[in-house]
Design a protein around this motif. Structure first.
Motif, PDB file in Angstrom:
ATOM      1  N   GLY A 186       4.225  74.561 -42.322  1.00  0.00           N
ATOM      2  CA  GLY A 186       3.471  75.687 -41.770  1.00  0.00           C
ATOM      3  C   GLY A 186       2.851  75.397 -40.419  1.00  0.00           C
ATOM      4  O   GLY A 186       3.228  75.974 -39.404  1.00  0.00           O
ATOM      5  N   PRO A 189       5.350  73.703 -37.460  1.00  0.00           N
ATOM      6  CA  PRO A 189       6.260  74.676 -36.851  1.00  0.00           C
ATOM      7  C   PRO A 189       5.520  75.743 -36.044  1.00  0.00           C
ATOM      8  O   PRO A 189       5.973  76.131 -34.971  1.00  0.00           O
ATOM      9  N   ALA A 190       4.378  76.193 -36.560  1.00  0.00           N
ATOM     10  CA  ALA A 190       3.639  77.233 -35.843  1.00  0.00           C
ATOM     11  C   ALA A 190       3.128  76.709 -34.501  1.00  0.00           C
ATOM     12  O   ALA A 190       3.003  77.453 -33.535  1.00  0.00           O
ATOM     13  N   ASN A 263      10.612  77.781 -25.854  1.00  0.00           N
ATOM     14  CA  ASN A 263       9.843  79.014 -25.985  1.00  0.00           C
ATOM     15  C   ASN A 263      10.727  80.232 -26.188  1.00  0.00           C
ATOM     16  O   ASN A 263      10.224  81.318 -26.460  1.00  0.00           O
ATOM     17  N   ALA A 264      12.029  80.060 -26.028  1.00  0.00           N
ATOM     18  CA  ALA A 264      12.922  81.212 -26.172  1.00  0.00           C
ATOM     19  C   ALA A 264      12.967  81.677 -27.622  1.00  0.00           C
ATOM     20  O   ALA A 264      12.689  80.930 -28.534  1.00  0.00           O
TER      21      ALA A 264
ATOM     22  N   LEU B  90       2.641  85.093 -41.282  1.00  0.00           N
ATOM     23  CA  LEU B  90       3.920  84.400 -41.322  1.00  0.00           C
ATOM     24  C   LEU B  90       3.883  83.245 -40.331  1.00  0.00           C
ATOM     25  O   LEU B  90       3.016  83.193 -39.458  1.00  0.00           O
ATOM     26  N   ILE B  91       4.827  82.287 -40.490  1.00  0.00           N
ATOM     27  CA  ILE B  91       4.984  81.248 -39.475  1.00  0.00           C
ATOM     28  C   ILE B  91       5.912  81.846 -38.426  1.00  0.00           C
ATOM     29  O   ILE B  91       7.136  81.878 -38.600  1.00  0.00           O
ATOM     30  N   GLU B  92       5.327  82.316 -37.345  1.00  0.00           N
ATOM     31  CA  GLU B  92       6.030  83.189 -36.398  1.00  0.00           C
ATOM     32  C   GLU B  92       7.322  82.603 -35.812  1.00  0.00           C
ATOM     33  O   GLU B  92       8.297  83.328 -35.663  1.00  0.00           O
ATOM     34  N   PRO B  93       7.363  81.315 -35.442  1.00  0.00           N
ATOM     35  CA  PRO B  93       8.609  80.831 -34.832  1.00  0.00           C
ATOM     36  C   PRO B  93       9.740  80.638 -35.852  1.00  0.00           C
ATOM     37  O   PRO B  93      10.890  80.521 -35.454  1.00  0.00           O
ATOM     38  N   LEU B  94       9.423  80.590 -37.145  1.00  0.00           N
ATOM     39  CA  LEU B  94      10.464  80.371 -38.146  1.00  0.00           C
ATOM     40  C   LEU B  94      11.149  81.686 -38.508  1.00  0.00           C
ATOM     41  O   LEU B  94      10.591  82.765 -38.323  1.00  0.00           O
ATOM     42  N   HIS B 102       9.262  79.624 -48.152  1.00  0.00           N
ATOM     43  CA  HIS B 102       7.950  79.003 -48.334  1.00  0.00           C
ATOM     44  C   HIS B 102       7.334  79.353 -49.679  1.00  0.00           C
ATOM     45  O   HIS B 102       6.470  78.633 -50.179  1.00  0.00           O
ATOM     46  N   LEU B 105       7.307  76.466 -52.109  1.00  0.00           N
ATOM     47  CA  LEU B 105       6.664  75.187 -51.784  1.00  0.00           C
ATOM     48  C   LEU B 105       5.722  74.711 -52.884  1.00  0.00           C
ATOM     49  O   LEU B 105       5.516  73.511 -53.063  1.00  0.00           O
ATOM     50  N   LYS B 144       8.625  86.271 -35.337  1.00  0.00           N
ATOM     51  CA  LYS B 144       7.877  86.882 -34.228  1.00  0.00           C
ATOM     52  C   LYS B 144       8.638  88.047 -33.609  1.00  0.00           C
ATOM     53  O   LYS B 144       8.054  88.865 -32.923  1.00  0.00           O
TER      54      LYS B 144
END
Ligand SMILES: Nc1ncnc2c1ncn2[C@@H]1O[C@H](COP(=O)(O)OP(=O)(O)O)[C@@H](O)[C@H]1O
Ligand SMILES: [Mg+2]
Lengths: 264, 251
Positions: A186, A189-190, A263-264, B90-94, B102, B105, B144
């Motif tokens: 969590g 990665p964030a 960042n993409a 949420l985990i935005e980049p995932l 998740h 988990l 995201k």
């Protein structure tokens, strides 16, 4: 009514004080600047003039190129190694110290000031101190960069982790996930993009600093420059400067590219 | 079945968040918690998975008591209690899929949990759940890049991935437009019936509670002042639930 009047006159005094202080600082800066602007301008001009005249890396210097690239590579590697080790240590410290991820109030209270102190001792001071223990070896430079970077990155990472916020952590806590699963799946990665961004910034900085540390510790490309300079081999010394500038720009460009991809 | 008795929560500053709150909720139903702002809806909902620890009372889910549970027992219990959030969390980049995964988990041991090692069966189930909430084609997109309504559906799929008995929702539609609101509320109502879930939703719009909930709990100043089927919510009950708000409006 009287209370209200008092309140407003107090407000006015506070504002006057703030404004006055700012103005005083501004004037002070102005004075300091005007003195320096002329000096700085002429100084820089003279410096470059002398550099161009004496340091032009003419053909006679090129045999030194092999030696220079060797030492430059060694210096860059030391900087990268110091930054990577520092990043590992800093990440653990930041996890223990950040408000969002820490379960230990004592660690929270200690790590922030510790990191600030480490960060605020310049690496040159670290290098000088470490010279006593480790003499003029590459390890001294490595350690000096490492210690300074640990402080700097711990602060930066801690702020990054705090910005991730509680929402991400709660979402995974609600599933019954354990601490390390929450951190690895969590929080990290964030926070990955800003964390890597800090890491790249630190690598760039440390490569620049490593050349300077080399002069003190008698290692790497910094030492080579010192050597050439003191033995009047100015063209070779100029070649060192050019090589450092080129490598720094190359690193900067690749870091920017990497950030864009991330960042993409 | 979820049974709550005599729940009390007093905040460190002396503010009483919950006073002797008790109720019983059946599987396969949607319950709306309504009440004025500051009444204690969030306090109540977050007590149910012990994000907030009440100082007295009991919360019983399938024979397991939560208020006095140890840390290990609590983690175990949370695996069966899904939660969705106003801001989705949420985990935005995932990707949407990873976010749904998740939900497993809580079942994982240390290393697989840290490394995010999911079985083939888990991945297939996560895909199926995304399909169920209508997001199969967005599975590999980063969270995201999704709209608010889509993010909330990923949040629901993540909760479903836990195979929960209970899903807690604190104002799940407060950040959404009317159309997404309808989608989310319809989905939750459907899931409650289909999967025999106990779904509890904090709402501040009475009309949404009337439209989608089977059961309503009214909270006012930390007390449970209404606990009955939605059909029983009449004007007198509403006046009781929103008493303080009207007092404030009238002076
Ligand atoms: N951490 C806290 N510390 C002190 N008081 C709190 C805290 N959290 C909530 N409260 C108070 O408890 C009451 C109930 O809050 P909450 O459960 O958030 O209400 P609702 O969700 O119904 O708007 C409010 O008066 C609020 O100010
Ligand atoms: Mg609330």
């Amino acid at each position: 009514m009287a209370e209200l009047t008092r309140y407003f006159s107090h407000q006015r005094r506070v504002r006057l004080l703030v404004f006055g202080t700012l103005l005083a600082l501004l004037l002070l800066a102005q004075v300091a600047l005007q003195l320096n602007v002329i000096e700085a301008a002429t100084g820089v001009f003279a410096g470059w003039g002398w550099l161009v005249a004496n340091f032009a890396p003419i053909a006679s210097a090129f045999p030194a190129l092999g030696e220079i690239s060797w030492q430059l590579a060694a210096t860059v590697l030391i900087a990268i190694a110091a930054t990577m080790v520092a990043a590992g240590v800093a990440l653990l410290l930041a996890l223990a110290g950040a408000r969002t991820t820490s379960h230990w109030p004592l660690a929270q209270a200690l790590i922030r000031p510790f990191a600030s102190i480490m960060r605020n001792i310049p690496f040159v001071a670290w290098a000088l101190v470490l010279l006593f223990s480790f003499k003029q070896t590459p390890f001294t430079g490595f350690l000096a960069l490492l210690l300074m970077s640990v402080g700097y990155l711990t602060r930066a990472f801690m702020e990054t982790l705090d910005e991730v916020g509680h929402g991400v952590i709660e979402a995974l806590e609600a599933t019954g996930a354990g601490y390390w699963a929450i951190i690895c799946q969590g929080v990290l990665p964030a926070a990955a993009a800003p964390l890597v961004s800090w890491l790249l910034y630190m690598i760039e900085n440390n490569i620049r600093d490593a050349t300077l540390v080399g002069m003190l510790t008698g290692t790497g490309v910094g030492f080579l420059f010192d050597l050439y300079f003191k033995s009047f081999r100015y063209p070779a010394a100029g070649l060192v400067v050019c090589a450092i500038i080129l490598v720094t720009i190359a690193i900067e460009l690749s870091a920017t590219k990497l950030r864009q991809v991330l960042n993409a | 079945m979820l049974t709550v008795t005599a729940l009390n929560k007093t905040y460190p500053n002396g503010k009483r968040g919950l006073i002797d709150v008790g109720f019983e909720l059946q599987a396969g139903t949607v319950t709306a918690i309504i009440g004025p702002s500051g009444a204690g809806k969030t306090t109540l909902l977050r007590s149910l998975n012990r994000f907030i620890t009440p100082e007295s009372g009991t919360i019983e889910l399938d024979g397991l008591e939560l208020v006095g549970a140890t840390r290990a027992a609590l983690r175990q219990a949370r695996r069966h209690i899904g939660m969705i959030f106003q801001d989705y969390n949420l985990i935005e980049p995932l990707s949407a899929l990873e976010n749904v995964l998740h939900g497993t988990l809580g079942d994982k041991r240390l290393l697989p949990g840290m490394m995010g090692l999911y079985t083939h069966a888990e991945k297939k189930r996560a895909m199926a759940l995304l399909q169920e909430v209508g997001l199969a084609e967005s599975a590999t997109q980063p969270a995201k890049s999704l709209s608010g309504g889509q993010k909330q559906r990923v949040g629901i799929a993540r909760a479903l991935m836990q195979s929960p008995q209970v899903i807690l929702c604190d104002e799940p539609i407060a950040s959404l437009d009317p159309q997404s609101t309808a989608t989310i509320m319809t989905l939750l109502a459907k899931l409650a019936k289909q999967k025999q879930l106990t779904i509890i939703i904090n709402l501040h719009q009475v009309d949404l509670a009337r439209e989608y909930a089977d059961h309503i709990i009214g909270i006012n100043a930390g007390r449970c002042v209404f606990d009955d089927a939605t059909a029983a919510l009449d004007d007198a009950a509403l006046a009781r639930i929103y008493a303080q708000e009207e007092a404030m409006v009238n002076g």
